[in-house]
Design a protein around this motif. Sequence first.
Motif, PDB file in Angstrom:
ATOM      1  N   ALA A 295       5.986  50.781  59.574  1.00 31.69           N
ATOM      2  CA  ALA A 295       7.887  51.590  59.460  1.00 31.69           C
ATOM      3  C   ALA A 295       8.849  50.621  60.676  1.00 31.69           C
ATOM      4  O   ALA A 295      10.082  50.378  59.422  1.00 31.69           O
ATOM      5  CB  ALA A 295       7.613  52.554  59.766  1.00 31.69           C
ATOM      6  N   ARG A 296       7.997  50.090  61.497  1.00 32.90           N
ATOM      7  CA  ARG A 296       8.539  49.452  62.208  1.00 32.90           C
ATOM      8  C   ARG A 296       8.968  48.075  61.353  1.00 32.90           C
ATOM      9  O   ARG A 296      10.229  47.029  61.583  1.00 32.90           O
ATOM     10  CB  ARG A 296       8.350  49.567  63.698  1.00 32.90           C
ATOM     11  N   THR A 297       7.729  47.120  60.722  1.00 33.32           N
ATOM     12  CA  THR A 297       7.969  46.126  59.863  1.00 33.32           C
ATOM     13  C   THR A 297       8.685  46.269  58.784  1.00 33.32           C
ATOM     14  O   THR A 297       9.698  45.271  58.883  1.00 33.32           O
ATOM     15  CB  THR A 297       6.391  45.262  59.844  1.00 33.32           C
ATOM     16  N   ASP A 298       8.721  47.054  58.247  1.00 34.09           N
ATOM     17  CA  ASP A 298       9.207  47.352  57.408  1.00 34.09           C
ATOM     18  C   ASP A 298      10.744  47.498  57.698  1.00 34.09           C
ATOM     19  O   ASP A 298      11.796  46.993  56.862  1.00 34.09           O
ATOM     20  CB  ASP A 298       9.107  48.483  56.010  1.00 34.09           C
ATOM     21  N   ALA A 299      11.095  48.470  58.615  1.00 31.90           N
ATOM     22  CA  ALA A 299      13.065  48.148  59.336  1.00 31.90           C
ATOM     23  C   ALA A 299      13.581  46.786  59.693  1.00 31.90           C
ATOM     24  O   ALA A 299      14.749  47.212  59.536  1.00 31.90           O
ATOM     25  CB  ALA A 299      12.847  49.687  60.041  1.00 31.90           C
ATOM     26  N   ALA A 300      12.187  46.089  60.181  1.00 38.15           N
ATOM     27  CA  ALA A 300      13.076  45.114  60.586  1.00 38.15           C
ATOM     28  C   ALA A 300      12.595  43.514  59.507  1.00 38.15           C
ATOM     29  O   ALA A 300      13.538  42.631  59.745  1.00 38.15           O
ATOM     30  CB  ALA A 300      12.266  44.163  61.472  1.00 38.15           C
ATOM     31  N   ALA A 301      11.801  44.174  58.251  1.00 47.01           N
ATOM     32  CA  ALA A 301      11.904  43.155  56.791  1.00 47.01           C
ATOM     33  C   ALA A 301      13.459  42.344  56.414  1.00 47.01           C
ATOM     34  O   ALA A 301      14.614  43.412  56.504  1.00 47.01           O
ATOM     35  CB  ALA A 301      11.268  43.116  55.984  1.00 47.01           C
ATOM     36  N   PRO A 302      13.835  41.630  56.215  1.00 52.84           N
ATOM     37  CA  PRO A 302      15.280  41.355  55.813  1.00 52.84           C
ATOM     38  C   PRO A 302      15.199  41.660  54.079  1.00 52.84           C
ATOM     39  O   PRO A 302      14.295  42.028  53.440  1.00 52.84           O
ATOM     40  CB  PRO A 302      15.174  39.750  55.505  1.00 52.84           C
ATOM     41  N   PRO A 303      16.395  42.520  53.729  1.00 50.56           N
ATOM     42  CA  PRO A 303      16.324  42.186  52.284  1.00 50.56           C
ATOM     43  C   PRO A 303      15.800  41.798  51.394  1.00 50.56           C
ATOM     44  O   PRO A 303      16.077  40.362  51.791  1.00 50.56           O
ATOM     45  CB  PRO A 303      17.790  42.922  51.869  1.00 50.56           C
ATOM     46  N   PRO A 304      15.263  42.358  50.212  1.00 51.42           N
ATOM     47  CA  PRO A 304      15.097  40.927  49.174  1.00 51.42           C
ATOM     48  C   PRO A 304      15.837  40.884  48.622  1.00 51.42           C
ATOM     49  O   PRO A 304      17.388  41.407  48.534  1.00 51.42           O
ATOM     50  CB  PRO A 304      14.619  41.921  47.819  1.00 51.42           C
ATOM     51  N   VAL A 305      15.774  39.533  47.990  1.00 49.86           N
ATOM     52  CA  VAL A 305      16.735  38.729  47.721  1.00 49.86           C
ATOM     53  C   VAL A 305      16.528  38.566  45.927  1.00 49.86           C
ATOM     54  O   VAL A 305      15.691  39.013  45.498  1.00 49.86           O
ATOM     55  CB  VAL A 305      16.971  37.016  47.783  1.00 49.86           C
ATOM     56  N   THR A 306      17.908  39.270  45.187  1.00 48.98           N
ATOM     57  CA  THR A 306      18.396  39.138  44.776  1.00 48.98           C
ATOM     58  C   THR A 306      19.070  38.115  43.738  1.00 48.98           C
ATOM     59  O   THR A 306      19.848  38.032  44.110  1.00 48.98           O
ATOM     60  CB  THR A 306      18.483  40.944  44.425  1.00 48.98           C
TER      61      THR A 306
END
Length: 307
Positions: A295-306
């Motif tokens: 959950a910490r990794t996912d919260a820190a991940a940049p949003p996907p490029v769309t």
Amino acid sequence: MTQAAGDPGAPTYGFVGLGVMGQPMALNLARAGTPLVVWNRTSERAEALRTAGARVAASVEEVFADACVVFVMLVDEAVTDTVLGRGGPEFAKLVADRVVVSTGSTAPEYARGLAADIEAAGGRFVEAPVSGSRKPAEAGELVAMLGGAPDTVAEVRPLLAPMCRETVYCGPAGSGVLMKLAVNLYLDTTLAALAEAVHFAQRQGLDLETFRAVVDSGQLGSGITEVKVPMLAAHDFTVQAATADAYANTRLIADAARAAGIATPMLDLSSDLYGESVRLGNARDMSSVLTAIEARTDAAAPPPVTG
């Protein structure tokens, strides 16, 4: 001290609390031929003991009435006090002339206080917290850390043989649970670190079976890695030792450390992760601490490029 269950002259022993750890421990006693009477707040947990030859009591009072030594493995201090009626008029009737063996993890001051109350009521007390999770409990491979008067400990020690591969005397009441807290500090931080290593390997695209083989072939390989790495890789959080219990243990250790002015930086970080895992709804095995790291990794991940 253990005698055939059918021997009319054999003493009877009791076991109260048949949860994740208590049930396999009691089963090993019964299967070894120990004359055993058991009780659990949730009655269906006692059926396996009935099948193994133990007598299932209708109440905790019945256990203490019939048994000379009673093992207690309950979830926490509050439940232990409630089941024993501590602080009420029935407590002394329950424990007088009995040896009470507390096998759960408690605060050291709680163990000392319970020992004093039992002795004041005419009973005797031994603490025997155990190191190990459900599988070692099932295999009779636990390690018990004993505290109490040496003569009473010597009386109880042979009874532990079906449940434990080692029994270690640590000193007076309070010493056994202090030793258990020290061991659990190592366990709790180790498992959190192992979960983080598995998470790192997985997110880097490494094959986790190869990771397990490398770890187990080196000096870091242990019973923990053999059991937990496959569980972590598969997100199999079948309870061996519950996450909530691990979190509660980290708080017990932290409280004991703060009282003695001891710093515990690695424990504190691990405790945060176990607490986060519990808040994520993981009332499962303590290896579910992995979900807090994810959950910490996912919260820190940049949003996907769309688009």
